[in-house]
Motif scaffolding. Structure first.
Motif, mmCIF file in Angstrom:
data_model
loop_
_atom_site.group_PDB
_atom_site.id
_atom_site.type_symbol
_atom_site.label_atom_id
_atom_site.label_comp_id
_atom_site.label_asym_id
_atom_site.label_seq_id
_atom_site.Cartn_x
_atom_site.Cartn_y
_atom_site.Cartn_z
ATOM 1 N N LEU A 42 0.823 -1.212 0.000
ATOM 2 C CA LEU A 42 0.000 0.000 0.000
ATOM 3 C C LEU A 42 0.856 1.260 0.000
ATOM 4 N N ALA A 43 2.051 1.208 0.588
ATOM 5 C CA ALA A 43 2.948 2.365 0.538
ATOM 6 C C ALA A 43 3.395 2.632 -0.892
ATOM 7 N N VAL A 44 3.689 1.567 -1.644
ATOM 8 C CA VAL A 44 4.063 1.736 -3.048
ATOM 9 C C VAL A 44 2.882 2.275 -3.844
ATOM 10 N N ALA A 45 1.681 1.763 -3.547
ATOM 11 C CA ALA A 45 0.487 2.262 -4.238
ATOM 12 C C ALA A 45 0.282 3.743 -3.949
ATOM 13 N N ARG A 46 0.478 4.150 -2.701
ATOM 14 C CA ARG A 46 0.304 5.553 -2.357
ATOM 15 C C ARG A 46 1.423 6.410 -2.959
ATOM 16 N N PHE A 47 2.607 5.824 -3.166
ATOM 17 C CA PHE A 47 3.687 6.550 -3.843
ATOM 18 C C PHE A 47 3.272 6.879 -5.271
ATOM 19 N N GLN A 48 2.657 5.921 -5.958
ATOM 20 C CA GLN A 48 2.183 6.208 -7.303
ATOM 21 C C GLN A 48 1.135 7.304 -7.266
ATOM 22 N N SER A 49 0.226 7.260 -6.294
ATOM 23 C CA SER A 49 -0.777 8.314 -6.153
ATOM 24 C C SER A 49 -0.120 9.664 -5.889
ATOM 25 N N LEU A 74 9.960 8.252 -11.268
ATOM 26 C CA LEU A 74 8.827 8.022 -12.166
ATOM 27 C C LEU A 74 8.706 9.063 -13.265
ATOM 28 N N GLY A 75 9.459 10.141 -13.182
ATOM 29 C CA GLY A 75 9.395 11.169 -14.216
ATOM 30 C C GLY A 75 9.025 12.513 -13.641
ATOM 31 N N GLU A 106 2.768 10.720 -6.918
ATOM 32 C CA GLU A 106 3.341 11.267 -8.149
ATOM 33 C C GLU A 106 2.270 11.787 -9.092
ATOM 34 N N LEU A 107 1.042 11.341 -8.913
ATOM 35 C CA LEU A 107 -0.053 11.768 -9.774
ATOM 36 C C LEU A 107 -0.803 12.975 -9.235
ATOM 37 N N SER A 108 -0.578 13.328 -7.953
ATOM 38 C CA SER A 108 -1.468 14.341 -7.396
ATOM 39 C C SER A 108 -0.876 15.272 -6.348
ATOM 40 N N LEU A 109 0.231 14.928 -5.712
ATOM 41 C CA LEU A 109 0.811 15.820 -4.707
ATOM 42 C C LEU A 109 1.559 16.948 -5.408
ATOM 43 N N THR A 110 1.204 18.193 -5.110
ATOM 44 C CA THR A 110 1.799 19.340 -5.803
ATOM 45 C C THR A 110 2.433 20.337 -4.837
#
Length: 959
Positions: free
Chosen positions: A191-198, A312-313, A200-204
């Motif tokens: 779940l930590a890896v899943a939240r890491f992907q999240s 991740l970019g 990168e998609l939304s934390l600004t």
């Protein structure tokens, strides 16, 4: 098992027991297959792992994709974890450690910057929220069982890496990582890896800090200056940081008025005078007053978060595309979907292709047959398809992060909120560092939901906040437990787009533009997410002065800009089913047009509440191009045409700016022929660098680029051997693309570097290319006037001078050469799938020192193309510019949802296995870089025909 084997026998025909695999009898003469895949092909390898409920087959096909066949969902997940750890060993461990802030204990001695990355990760606290999410799962829930099984599969592989008899081994190219680094996993790690992907998609938070710092500095240097030359530039901030996209193409024009949309009450989108948006008297609202010192104190955190992002970019280079076309627009009469999400183009690829097939005779609820992309460290299939539904995603870019300016109390033990002292809550963190003493510090939490205080990092250590200065805190929807994996598991078993629509309601963090298509012919789009509603005083924005409060910039932390505790209602989050247009396309752009009037704050929900969704979306250029290509096809769309659109490399900036450059060159020729007719160009046409013959040649090249090639940004090199392409049209387009892009970089410097120099910023946190287009369109912008010269410069002068500088650079650069007919964009514009660990150059594609492609593969595209290939303009010094790129499509996926069975094609930017001695290390990359794809095996017959190896997994406790 008896019923299942009978069905297999009936489907495969009578088959004798084969001694080379061994077989059992069901008790009534029917031979039992050795594994769920059936009797053939032969089993090449056998692997025993614990806690399997039955045998599991892994068939690797000719493209390296693994197909996992099991009789329970938990078995499928356990083997997925084990097999992934086998294929992507180091990548899997690195991504967990980056997410949880544990990289320094591996490589912190070699790269101290990783300490800052760990501090940033621990501050955000993905590991803390993941633990809460895991603990919230009911003990007997399927989700918990599947997470545990997946983590256990990885753990069993890691244990064998560390075993005395070396049951599993690291690839030879992976040095420096001790085997002890590969520790056991648990469900919270997943779940930590899943939240890491999240994240990168939304934390600004980092973007909001940097952009707010830039704005504050601009106002200080220009707005508060007594120098008239500087002061008159203060209003130009709005051109630097403009919200309005370059093209106003939206995902859902007119949402929600189309008959296919669910919401019935129309939204007011930028249709009122600005004065009507005031929710409190202007004087009663104040923007956050943040000193430069406060922003400077956050630099270490911003840098550390950037280090995390690099895995991740880089977020500024958005580029994901997807679109779905209804049967009424396709040649076959079936819905077709295309998806190419963009992240880092690294080695190995960000995603891993997998097919999960589960048939459970006693419990059909466990059944699944799903294929697509898995994100290493996250169970299941994130993007892909099953027998009935296909789906793809692009980042929605909703603003779900707020950064607050906090007033510290006298001893910095807390903050002042609503006039009261509020003490910090503390979370102690210990960061182990390779070869050094551990670093211990407290994450200071602002208790009224403002989140952690942004740490001050000095010499890779956290220092206490200064009570004489303000501090920053950050709030993000991802800091609260949610359950996105429920949505993913729901997609995997969906039978219709309506099933997917129900599942997507669990997707709360990391907003995506999801598109779906099913075998019934339905298409659906949703950007479901928790988008927080704020106090109306958070939107006191005045677009005329570019000032006030706005959630995408730092907000006051005094209680006037709080989240209300509610989210944007689901009915108002953009979504559509079977729209009258017959298609839906997304490209990270403004979904419904909230920014097209250059004011993100003035839109309202039907009840009058603010409908704020975000400030900065994509330029709209890709969306416009995709829609144009779809419309041009009409009602005869095919999968091949969908793939062609994915590879579109028209240069939108070339199409936008080249006519203006040609116009400027025409004016220069007028001045040369008739001195005094264009006085702003008098000096430049008299310079020794102005060669009329060369200018005429460039004019011809640019005109033919437009007329003959529609501004195609061609590489101009043979993709097999890196030699010059013999195609005259491609050579012309490549030469034009090269000249244009070298000019573009020099033009950016000529336009903006004087202001940036005064601000002491090396580059702008806002998109400089967008700012340049805005300035060129305006034409009267002061931005073209160089602050460092006495004579005012015009747009034409800057354009022509920049071209002369670009041509001088190309003539002197050995990559271009003296023969201008041999100038090729692909010589400069290259791509190397760089190893995630720079110390492992052999694990890059092509490897370091490659004889044919020493600088990487030549690539088409130049920026904002559909097939995005944007290079960095962080420096405008042509001698230092790197025109290569490292961010782009992480798959080339197209699927036709035929009721007889889905037909998918795909290619990844890298192979399935991260081991340069393996044939599947770079095979997919070879297709991807040629903009090709391949059929993906899915049915039993297809997988059997493509089978390369078969591995039977079993438990010592199972037969």
């Amino acid at each position: 098992m008896r019923l299942r084997n009978l069905l297999l026998t009936l489907s495969l025909g009578p088959i004798a027991c084969m001694s080379h695999v061994g077989c059992n009898s069901t008790g009534d003469g029917i031979p039992e297959a050795p594994g769920p895949f059936g009797y053939t092909p032969k089993i090449d390898f056998r692997t025993q792992i614990e806690r399997l409920e039955g045998p599991v087959d892994v068939v690797r096909d000719a493209h390296g994709m693994v197909h996992i066949y099991a009789t329970t969902s938990a078995d499928a997940m356990r083997v997925e974890g084990y097999q992934l750890a086998r294929d992507r060993t180091a990548q899997l461990e690195l991504i967990r450690r980056i997410a949880e802030g544990r990289m320094a204990e591996l490589l912190g001695g070699l790269s101290p910057d990783l300490i800052d990355s760990d501090i940033s990760a621990r501050t955000i606290g993905l590991h803390r929220v993941a633990k809460k999410m895991y603990e919230a799962l009911p003990a007997e829930s399927e989700a918990k069982k599947l997470l545990d099984a997946y983590a256990d599969g990885i753990s069993q592989f890691n244990a064998r890496l560390n075993s005395e008899n070396a049951e599993e081994v690291l690839p030879q190219s992976m040095s420096l990582l001790p085997l002890t680094a590969f520790e056991p996993w648990n469900g919270a790690d997943v779940l930590a890896v899943a939240r890491f992907q999240s994240q990168e998609l939304s934390l600004t938070a980092d973007e909001e800090i940097t952009q707010s710092s830039f704005i504050a500095k601009w106002r200080t240097v220009f707005g508060a200056s007594t120098d008239e030359q500087l002061k008159k530039r203060a209003p130009l901030l709005a051109q630097y940081a403009q919200f309005k996209p370059l093209d106003t193409a939206t995902v859902l024009p007119g949402f929600p008025n189309d008959g296919g949309h669910v919401q019935s009450q129309p939204l007011e989108i930028g249709s009122r005078p600005i004065a009507q948006t005031q929710v409190v008297p202007r004087a009663a609202v104040r923007p956050a007053a943040v000193s430069p010192a406060t922003f400077d104190a956050a630099n270490g955190f911003v840098s550390g978060l950037g280090k995390m992002r690099s895995f991740l970019g880089e977020r500024p280079f958005t580029g994901s595309n997807n679109w779905v076309v209804a049967p009424s627009r396709t040649a076959s009469g079936h819905a077709i979907l295309a998806s190419d999400p963009h992240l880092s183009l690294s080695a190995p690829a960000v995603f891993w292709m997998v097919h999960l097939n589960v048939i459970n005779a006693s419990d059909p609820s466990q059944d699944m047959d799903v294929a697509g992309l898995a994100f290493p460290g996250i169970a299941g299939v994130i993007l892909g398809y099953n027998r009935n539904v296909g789906w793809g995603a692009t980042t929605a870019l909703y603003d779900v992060t707020d950064v607050y300016s906090e007033k510290l109390n006298g001893d910095a033990s807390g903050v002042v909120f609503n006039g009261q002292n509020v003490p910090f809550e503390k979370v102690h963190e210990t960061i182990k560092v390779q070869g050094r003493d551990p670093i211990e510090y407290d994450v200071l939490m602002v208790p009224h939901h403002h989140g952690p205080l942004v740490p001050t990092i000095v010499d890779h250590k956290v220092v206490a906040p200064d009570p004489s200065k303000a501090a920053l805190s950050m709030r993000w929807t991802g800091m609260e437990p949610t359950n996105e994996l429920a949505a993913v598991f729901g997609f995997m078993r969906a039978k219709t787009v309506e099933d997917a629509r129900v599942a997507i309601r669990n997707f709360s963090v990391g907003a995506q533009n999801w598109v779906f298509a099913d075998t019934n012919g339905d298409i659906f789009y949703s950007s479901q997410s928790q988008i927080p509603k704020r106090d109306k005083r958070a939107y006191s924005w005045d677009p005329n002065t570019f000032s006030g409060t706005l959630p995408c910039f730092v907000l006051p932390g005094d209680g006037t800009a709080e989240w209300t505790g509610e989210y944007l209602p689901e009915a108002n989050v953009p979504h559509a089913k079977n729209p009258s247009s017959g298609y839906i396309a997304t490209a990270n752009n403004d979904q419904v047009g909230v920014t097209v009037d250059n004011d993100p704050s003035n839109d309202k929900l039907p009840n009058g509440d603010p409908m704020y969704m975000g400030c900065y979306f994509d330029t709209g250029l890709r969306e416009a191009r995709i829609k144009k290509r779809i419309e041009a096809v009409g009602n005869k769309m095919t999968p091949e045409e969908m793939a062609s659109i994915q590879g579109d490399a028209q240069s939108p900036l070339g199409a936008e700016l080249t006519p203006k450059l040609l116009e400027a060159l025409g004016h220069a020729e007028e001045e040369r022929a008739t001195p005094g007719s264009r006085p702003d160009l008098a000096t430049v046409v008299k310079s020794a660098a102005y060669d009329p013959a060369l200018i005429a040649e460039v004019q011809d090249v640019f005109r033919r680029w437009a007329l003959d090639k529609d501004y195609e940004a061609s590489a101009g090199l043979n993709l097999d051997d890196n030699t010059l392409s013999a195609d005259a049209g491609e050579a012309l387009a490549s030469k034009a693309t090269l000249i244009f892009n070298v000019w573009l970089v020099r033009m950016l410097g000529a336009t903006f570097d004087d202001e940036l120099g005064k601000l002491e910023f090396k580059t702008s946190p806002f998109d400089m290319r967008v700012a340049l287009v805005n300035a060129v369109r305006a034409n009267d912008s002061l931005l073209f006037d160089d602050l460092n010269t006495a004579t005012p410069e015009s747009r034409d002068e800057r354009m022509v001078t920049s071209l002369l500088d670009a041509l001088a650079f190309l003539k002197a650069d050995k990559r271009a050469g003296q023969d201008r007919n041999a100038w090729r964009w692909g010589t400069f514009h290259t791509l190397r799938f760089a190893s995630l660990v720079p110390l492992w150059p052999a694990l890059s594609i092509p490897p370091g020192g490659d004889a044919t492609f020493p600088n990487g593969f030549p690539r088409h595209g130049d920026g904002y193309n559909v097939d995005v290939a944007t290079y960095s303009t962080k420096t405008r010094d042509l001698s230092q510019v790197d025109f290569s790129y490292a961010h782009g499509p992480t798959q080339r996926f197209v699927i036709e949802m035929d009721p007889a069975g889905p037909r998918a094609r795909n290619a990844l930017p890298g192979g399935a296995v991260w081991d340069d001695t393996n044939k599947h290390f770079r095979d997919e990359a070879e297709l991807w870089r040629r903009n090709q794809n391949h059929a993906v095996s899915f049915t039993h017959t297809e997988v059997k025909a493509e089978a390369e190896t078969r591995t039977l997994y079993s438990s010592s406790a199972s037969k």
